[in-house]
Design an enzyme around this catalytic site. Structure first.
Site, short mmCIF file in Angstrom:
data_model
loop_
_atom_site.label_atom_id
_atom_site.label_comp_id
_atom_site.label_asym_id
_atom_site.label_seq_id
_atom_site.Cartn_x
_atom_site.Cartn_y
_atom_site.Cartn_z
N ASP A 15 -39.64 42.62 103.91
CA ASP A 15 -39.77 43.97 104.39
C ASP A 15 -38.51 44.72 104.45
OD1 ASP A 15 -41.97 46.18 105.03
OD2 ASP A 15 -40.45 46.60 106.65
N ASP A 41 -42.50 44.02 110.75
CA ASP A 41 -43.45 44.20 109.53
C ASP A 41 -43.56 42.99 108.59
OD1 ASP A 41 -43.87 46.48 110.80
OD2 ASP A 41 -42.82 47.86 109.45
N HIS A 83 -42.28 49.27 111.91
CA HIS A 83 -41.20 49.78 110.95
C HIS A 83 -39.76 49.22 111.33
CE1 HIS A 83 -43.17 52.57 108.44
NE2 HIS A 83 -43.81 53.03 109.49
#
Length: 184
Positions: A10, A164, A159
């Site tokens: 991510d 994530d 975030h």
């Protein structure tokens, strides 16, 4: 032993594409063991726009990253070394939730700074896997809220790129690894 290894990745960025924003943070972990991971913060690219809206989401300030972030080439070298050590001769498969977004930033940075991408030219998109495996016919139905309800899983979606990535790894386990174990 499988000849491939699934790696959940991510990113957080300051814009919508590598040509308009900087790659700011990368989180990666093993799908089969999300506790094994890496987190890197990068200095923003000086000539790329900075999105105040994106900063409001990922909460990484330009000042913090300019002071504490790694030079992008150093960050990509560290990620490359981590991927190589985890893969140990196996093919690393990039796994993401909305993989096209994350993959394009990572692929661009690998090619720009190292002249290669250990993940190759493709990525495994969990939204697409969910869509195909659950008979979903609307892209809207691949949003996390719908997947959480259907599969009984919960995403924090903080975030923070590593947190994530770990959520994505757990989703991949539900969608892929458990099916593999059942011979499907």
């Amino acid at each position: 032993m499988s000849d491939e290894i699934l790696i959940s990745v991510d990113v957080e960025a300051s814009g919508g594409s590598p040509s308009t924003g900087s790659l700011l943070s990368i989180g990666a972990c093993l799908v089969d063991d999300p506790s094994v991971g890496i987190y890197l913060e990068l200095k923003p690219i000086a000539d790329r726009a900075w999105s105040v809206e994106a900063e409001g989401v990922h909460r990484l300030t330009r000042e913090h990253l300019e002071r504490s972030g790694l030079e992008p080439a150093d960050a990509m070298l560290r990620l490359d070394e981590w991927v190589g050590s985890q893969a140990a001769g196996r093919w690393p498969v990039f796994v993401g939730f909305n993989a096209p977004f994350d993959w394009m930033f990572v692929a661009d940075a690998f090619w720009r700074y190292l002249g290669r991408n250990p993940f190759g030219i493709s990525a495994l998109d969990l939204k697409s896997v969910y869509m195909g495996s659950h008979g979903v016919t609307s892209w809207e139905q691949t949003r996390k809220v719908h997947i959480e309800r259907e599969l009984g899983v919960r995403f924090e979606h903080t975030h923070n790129a590593l947190e994530d990535a770990r959520d994505q790894a757990r989703l991949a386990q539900v969608l892929l690894l458990q099916r593999r174990g059942n011979g499907q």
